[in-house]
Motif scaffolding. Sequence first.
Motif, PDB file in Angstrom:
ATOM      1  N   GLU A  14       0.868  -1.183   0.000  1.00 40.78           N
ATOM      2  CA  GLU A  14       0.000   0.000   0.000  1.00 40.78           C
ATOM      3  C   GLU A  14       0.901   1.228   0.000  1.00 40.78           C
ATOM      4  N   ARG A  15       0.723   2.077  -0.997  1.00 43.84           N
ATOM      5  CA  ARG A  15       1.557   3.271  -1.118  1.00 43.84           C
ATOM      6  C   ARG A  15       0.829   4.485  -0.559  1.00 43.84           C
ATOM      7  N   GLY A  16       1.500   5.189   0.330  1.00 45.66           N
ATOM      8  CA  GLY A  16       0.984   6.445   0.854  1.00 45.66           C
ATOM      9  C   GLY A  16       1.736   7.585   0.188  1.00 45.66           C
ATOM     10  N   ASP A  17       1.490   8.799   0.638  1.00 44.03           N
ATOM     11  CA  ASP A  17       2.176   9.958   0.053  1.00 44.03           C
ATOM     12  C   ASP A  17       3.689   9.897   0.266  1.00 44.03           C
ATOM     13  N   SER A  18       4.094   9.557   1.464  1.00 44.40           N
ATOM     14  CA  SER A  18       5.530   9.581   1.759  1.00 44.40           C
ATOM     15  C   SER A  18       6.036   8.270   2.356  1.00 44.40           C
ATOM     16  N   TYR A  19       5.235   7.234   2.285  1.00 46.73           N
ATOM     17  CA  TYR A  19       5.641   5.960   2.882  1.00 46.73           C
ATOM     18  C   TYR A  19       5.022   4.812   2.079  1.00 46.73           C
TER      19      TYR A  19
END
Length: 113
Positions: A14-19
């Motif tokens: 799962e890709r977040g904005d900064s992680y």
Amino acid sequence: MYVQEVVDLNVEVERGDSYALVRLDGDLDKVTAPLLKDALATLFAEGRVRVVVETTELEFCDSSGLWVLLEHQHRISERAGSLSLVGVHGVLERVLDVTGLRAAFDTVRPAEL
């Protein structure tokens, strides 16, 4: 004699904005470690150097799996990133404690009971 190797590891990213959050479910061993290595390499190539690996559903981890995690920790630390292990329990927790490798990771949080 016919032997079929069963790949018993699900790697969900799962890709977040900064992680990035990587969830592991199953056995992380010699046969399945390349799946995790590929997922982590893809994240690294994308420039994602803040990674959380969720291990709550991880049933087993051998030295091959641990090596993939350590290798990625080293790579992202060179870019001032972080690799955190959460939900650590069972074999992985024991191996980290016995080998003293718990300190190699930015964060190691045990599974909640």
